[in-house]
Write a protein that holds these residues in place. Structure first.
Motif: not given
Length: 152
Positions: A1-3, A120-123, A125-130
């Motif tokens: 389910m979306s936020q 989870r979204d922040l994690l 996003q951080n992984r994608q940026q890294q």
């Protein structure tokens, strides 16, 4: 389910929770009013009995005595009925409190789901940026190596 759907669901849950809280508060007030009425009746009965005892000390006729006894009996019945009203209003208040607490628990669980989804979204996003930073650093390193080989 979306936020966004969860946020909407939480909003609806909060509205329901507020309604249930208001119902609980009203039921609690009715319960307190019922207790006050009972206490008022009990006090009146006590005063009436004292008054009848004082009158009896002076002297009472049989008819007047029967009237006192009949009225005290009516007060006893009114106290009994009010006792039932108190019990019913206490039960209603407790039922509404339980409903309110249950809704509060549901809302908190939904809020926790949203918080976990945000984490989870922040994690992610951080992984994608890294990953992008690593790829950029790798490309820069590779370009320097090529540049060094061309100059040598």
């Amino acid at each position: 389910m979306s936020q966004s759907k969860l946020a909407l669901l939480i909003k609806v849950q909060k509205e329901r929770e507020e309604k249930l809280q208001a119902q609980f508060i009203k039921a609690q007030q009715l319960y307190q009013q019922a207790e006050q009425k009972y206490q008022g009746l009990a006090n009146y009965r006590t005063e009436y009995i004292q008054q009848s005892l004082q009158q009896g000390a002076v002297g009472l006729g049989g008819r007047q005595y029967n009237q006192y006894v009949a009225f005290i009996s009516k007060l006893d019945e009114a106290l009994s009925q009010q006792g039932r009203v108190i019990q019913q209003s206490r039960n209603a208040a407790e039922q509404r409190r339980q409903s309110w607490l249950k809704m509060q628990t549901k809302r908190k669980a939904l809020e926790k789901l949203v918080e976990q989804a945000q984490q989870r979204d922040l994690l992610l996003q951080n992984r994608q940026q890294q990953k992008m930073a690593d790829e950029y650093a790798g490309q820069r390193f590779y370009q320097r190596l090529l540049a060094d080989e061309v100059t040598n």
